[in-house]
Design a protein around this motif. Structure first.
Motif, PDB file in Angstrom:
ATOM      1  N   TRP A   1     -22.619  31.377  -2.242  1.00  0.00           N
ATOM      2  CA  TRP A   1     -23.388  31.793  -3.414  1.00  0.00           C
ATOM      3  C   TRP A   1     -22.999  33.199  -3.853  1.00  0.00           C
ATOM      4  N   VAL A   2     -22.823  34.088  -2.886  1.00  0.00           N
ATOM      5  CA  VAL A   2     -22.433  35.469  -3.197  1.00  0.00           C
ATOM      6  C   VAL A   2     -21.022  35.510  -3.782  1.00  0.00           C
ATOM      7  N   LEU A   3     -20.110  34.760  -3.169  1.00  0.00           N
ATOM      8  CA  LEU A   3     -18.711  34.833  -3.584  1.00  0.00           C
ATOM      9  C   LEU A   3     -18.473  34.228  -4.958  1.00  0.00           C
ATOM     10  N   TYR A   4     -19.019  33.013  -5.197  1.00  0.00           N
ATOM     11  CA  TYR A   4     -18.750  32.372  -6.491  1.00  0.00           C
ATOM     12  C   TYR A   4     -19.829  31.391  -6.947  1.00  0.00           C
ATOM     13  N   GLY A   5     -20.741  30.988  -6.063  1.00  0.00           N
ATOM     14  CA  GLY A   5     -21.695  29.944  -6.417  1.00  0.00           C
ATOM     15  C   GLY A   5     -22.628  30.340  -7.548  1.00  0.00           C
ATOM     16  N   PHE A   6     -23.166  31.553  -7.504  1.00  0.00           N
ATOM     17  CA  PHE A   6     -24.075  32.002  -8.559  1.00  0.00           C
ATOM     18  C   PHE A   6     -23.366  32.017  -9.905  1.00  0.00           C
ATOM     19  N   SER A   7     -22.128  32.450  -9.911  1.00  0.00           N
ATOM     20  CA  SER A   7     -21.361  32.488 -11.152  1.00  0.00           C
ATOM     21  C   SER A   7     -21.113  31.084 -11.695  1.00  0.00           C
ATOM     22  N   LEU A   8     -20.779  30.134 -10.798  1.00  0.00           N
ATOM     23  CA  LEU A   8     -20.527  28.760 -11.240  1.00  0.00           C
ATOM     24  C   LEU A   8     -21.789  28.096 -11.779  1.00  0.00           C
ATOM     25  N   ALA A   9     -22.910  28.359 -11.148  1.00  0.00           N
ATOM     26  CA  ALA A   9     -24.147  27.679 -11.532  1.00  0.00           C
ATOM     27  C   ALA A   9     -24.804  28.296 -12.760  1.00  0.00           C
ATOM     28  N   PHE A  10     -24.791  29.628 -12.864  1.00  0.00           N
ATOM     29  CA  PHE A  10     -25.574  30.285 -13.910  1.00  0.00           C
ATOM     30  C   PHE A  10     -24.776  31.243 -14.786  1.00  0.00           C
ATOM     31  N   GLY A  11     -23.461  31.248 -14.627  1.00  0.00           N
ATOM     32  CA  GLY A  11     -22.636  32.079 -15.480  1.00  0.00           C
ATOM     33  C   GLY A  11     -22.500  31.508 -16.879  1.00  0.00           C
ATOM     34  N   THR A  12     -21.724  32.175 -17.702  1.00  0.00           N
ATOM     35  CA  THR A  12     -21.508  31.749 -19.086  1.00  0.00           C
ATOM     36  C   THR A  12     -20.979  30.324 -19.124  1.00  0.00           C
ATOM     37  N   ASP A  13     -21.581  29.500 -19.944  1.00  0.00           N
ATOM     38  CA  ASP A  13     -21.240  28.082 -19.992  1.00  0.00           C
ATOM     39  C   ASP A  13     -19.792  27.847 -20.396  1.00  0.00           C
ATOM     40  N   LYS A  14     -19.178  26.883 -19.703  1.00  0.00           N
ATOM     41  CA  LYS A  14     -17.817  26.445 -20.005  1.00  0.00           C
ATOM     42  C   LYS A  14     -17.831  24.938 -20.212  1.00  0.00           C
TER      43      LYS A  14
ATOM     44  N   SER B   1     -20.206  22.894 -21.177  1.00  0.00           N
ATOM     45  CA  SER B   1     -21.473  22.220 -20.816  1.00  0.00           C
ATOM     46  C   SER B   1     -21.465  21.632 -19.407  1.00  0.00           C
ATOM     47  N   PHE B   2     -20.414  21.926 -18.645  1.00  0.00           N
ATOM     48  CA  PHE B   2     -20.289  21.332 -17.314  1.00  0.00           C
ATOM     49  C   PHE B   2     -20.417  22.357 -16.206  1.00  0.00           C
ATOM     50  N   ILE B   3     -19.900  23.537 -16.418  1.00  0.00           N
ATOM     51  CA  ILE B   3     -19.879  24.550 -15.367  1.00  0.00           C
ATOM     52  C   ILE B   3     -20.034  25.926 -16.014  1.00  0.00           C
ATOM     53  N   GLY B   4     -20.440  26.888 -15.220  1.00  0.00           N
ATOM     54  CA  GLY B   4     -20.540  28.255 -15.723  1.00  0.00           C
ATOM     55  C   GLY B   4     -19.525  29.157 -15.046  1.00  0.00           C
ATOM     56  N   TRP B   5     -19.340  30.340 -15.603  1.00  0.00           N
ATOM     57  CA  TRP B   5     -18.477  31.325 -14.954  1.00  0.00           C
ATOM     58  C   TRP B   5     -18.662  32.686 -15.608  1.00  0.00           C
ATOM     59  N   THR B   6     -18.996  33.670 -14.786  1.00  0.00           N
ATOM     60  CA  THR B   6     -19.076  35.068 -15.208  1.00  0.00           C
ATOM     61  C   THR B   6     -18.389  35.890 -14.136  1.00  0.00           C
ATOM     62  N   SER B   7     -17.215  36.403 -14.457  1.00  0.00           N
ATOM     63  CA  SER B   7     -16.403  37.075 -13.436  1.00  0.00           C
ATOM     64  C   SER B   7     -17.105  38.305 -12.861  1.00  0.00           C
ATOM     65  N   ASP B   8     -17.965  38.949 -13.649  1.00  0.00           N
ATOM     66  CA  ASP B   8     -18.676  40.123 -13.152  1.00  0.00           C
ATOM     67  C   ASP B   8     -19.641  39.781 -12.022  1.00  0.00           C
ATOM     68  N   TRP B   9     -19.969  38.507 -11.878  1.00  0.00           N
ATOM     69  CA  TRP B   9     -20.898  38.105 -10.818  1.00  0.00           C
ATOM     70  C   TRP B   9     -20.194  37.681  -9.537  1.00  0.00           C
ATOM     71  N   VAL B  10     -18.885  37.601  -9.546  1.00  0.00           N
ATOM     72  CA  VAL B  10     -18.153  37.226  -8.345  1.00  0.00           C
ATOM     73  C   VAL B  10     -18.359  38.312  -7.290  1.00  0.00           C
ATOM     74  N   GLY B  11     -18.862  37.926  -6.149  1.00  0.00           N
ATOM     75  CA  GLY B  11     -19.204  38.897  -5.126  1.00  0.00           C
ATOM     76  C   GLY B  11     -20.411  39.736  -5.487  1.00  0.00           C
ATOM     77  N   LEU B  12     -21.159  39.281  -6.512  1.00  0.00           N
ATOM     78  CA  LEU B  12     -22.333  40.012  -7.027  1.00  0.00           C
ATOM     79  C   LEU B  12     -21.949  41.427  -7.463  1.00  0.00           C
TER      80      LEU B  12
END
Length: 445
Positions: free
Chosen positions: A67-80, A82-93
């Protein structure tokens, strides 16, 4: 006349009350995973107790790091898409400010992150109950890692992430009927169809070794579930969280009573295992629906789930699949029931104005619920079966038959749950001393 002055909406400010409330709710959700471990641990035979506990506890370690490394970003990051999320600033929190607020709310991003982490931890742990007695611990650990990455994180985005297709469609899932319970229950079914049945299934009794442990676990789950459900409104300002808290209690009570009544009629007894299982079934069913239904609706949701889940747990014997601790019967079936009943019992006076069929809203919401339910069910079932198949053909999912018969605790952990061989214990402590005029050899020490 001077022109009217339009004031911009005041931006949300950090609320110490909501922040504290959500941190408490996060801790309540975390305690559910040890509660689940005790619940499952009491339901297995003595020789599998520690393994069952560890299958839950290891999720607390693995999923936290993911979750710390990438899970939070995949789940709640900027939508890509409508299937997955990603916010690089959240990688590693990284690059998250201490007082940076979750969009539209009065709690910090860190608080939302850690609350959702606890959901991510317990969801794969739920799957473990279906696999009792027979799965290698290394294989299970690898499965958790892969499953969280390719199943849980995307599904959480579908259901709760801004831009996720289910979220945008209007599928209602207050706290995890689809993302948690259907997701885990379908995954459990997919895995057990791949790895097969336990040695002795439908021949050996395989009764719970400690019903007090089961009751303790169910009590901890019930307690922690208030944080799971009420906290999912992310604050305590408008009464919706309070409605969810009340409905959680009501539905759980109704499901427990309904399960026990069914059990008495069907099998002639009120069992402690039935009480514990019925309570969990009610908790599962109200999880998606509790913010949308009235207290009377919560009674209906709980009672329906209690009876139908009690009926569903026996299907494994008729359909010949070995769901060791009834994850499919309780979590999959309960999650489906709770999610679909929103389309019937949504009152329009809770989390939204959406009304179900019985409140004049027609079947529009019911069909939306069906789309969310069966998409998550199908995706999790298929992908989980594929993951289990790949792991089984490479690392191997199951312990050997001899290890399973002898006990997976000793084989996988080199320990046993209960040590009866300690000095001064057992028969040695309770031996009756020989009378002075009696041959000591005749005394059974």
């Amino acid at each position: 006349m001077a022109p009217a002055i339009t004031l911009a909406a005041e931006a949300p400010k950090l609320s110490a009350a909501n922040t504290g409330f959500m941190l408490i709710c996060s801790a309540l959700v975390l305690i559910m995973t040890p509660g689940l471990a005790f619940f499952y641990g009491g339901m297995v035979r003595v020789k599998s107790t520690l393994n069952m506990l560890m299958m839950s506890f290891i999720s607390m370690g693995i999923v936290t790091i993911l979750w710390v490394l990438y899970g939070f970003s995949l789940a709640f990051g900027t939508d890509k898409g409508s299937f997955i999320g990603w916010t690089s600033d959240w990688v590693g929190l990284s690059n998250i400010g201490l007082t940076e607020l979750w969009d539209g709310y009065t709690i910090p991003v860190f608080v939302f992150m850690v609350f959702q982490l606890m959901f991510a931890i317990i969801t794969p742990a739920l799957i473990s109950g279906a696999l009792a007695d027979r799965v290698k611990f290394t294989a299970w650990s690898l499965f958790i890692t892969l499953w969280a990455t390719v199943v849980y994180f995307p599904v959480a985005h579908w259901v709760w992430g801004a831009g996720g297709w289910a979220f945008e469609l209007g599928v209602i899932d207050f706290a995890g009927g689809t993302a948690v319970h259907i997701n885990a229950g379908a995954a459990a079914l997919g895995v057990i169809l791949v790895i097969g049945k336990r040695v002795g299934f439908k021949k050996d009794p395989m009764r719970p070794h400690s019903l007090p442990l089961v009751m303790l676990g169910s009590g901890l789950l019930w307690f922690g579930w208030f944080g799971f459900n009420a906290g999912s409104w992310l604050g305590n300002d408008d009464g919706v969280g309070a409605l969810m808290f009340v409905n959680t209690q009501i539905a759980t009570a109704a499901a427990m009573l309904a399960w026990l009544l069914y059990e008495k009629i069907r099998h002639g007894a009120f069992t402690t295992l039935g009480a514990a299982s019925g309570a969990v079934a009610g908790l599962v069913a109200i999880t998606p629906s509790g913010g949308a239904v009235s207290p009377l609706g919560a009674i209906a949701v709980g009672a329906i789930a209690g009876v139908l889940c009690a009926m569903a747990v026996g299907l494994k014997y008729k359909l010949n699949y070995d769901d060791s601790l009834d994850v499919v019967g309780v979590h999959l079936v309960g999650g489906v029931i709770g999610s679909l009943l929103i389309g019937l019992f949504a009152s329009g006076h809770g989390q939204s104005t959406v009304e179900g069929l019985f409140y004049g809203g027609g079947l529009t919401q019911f069909w939306k619920q069906c789309a969310g339910v069966f998409a998550v069910l199908g995706y999790s079932l298929v992908v989980s079966a594929i993951l289990a198949f790949v792991i089984d053909k490479t690392l191997g999912m199951r312990v050997t038959e001899d290890e399973e018969i002898a006990g997976i605790d000793q084989a996988e952990h080199a320990e046993t749950a209960y040590d009866f061989s300690g000095a001064g214990g057992g028969a040695a402590r309770t031996a009756v001393p020989a009378p002075a005029d009696t041959d000591a050899k005749k005394v059974d020490a």
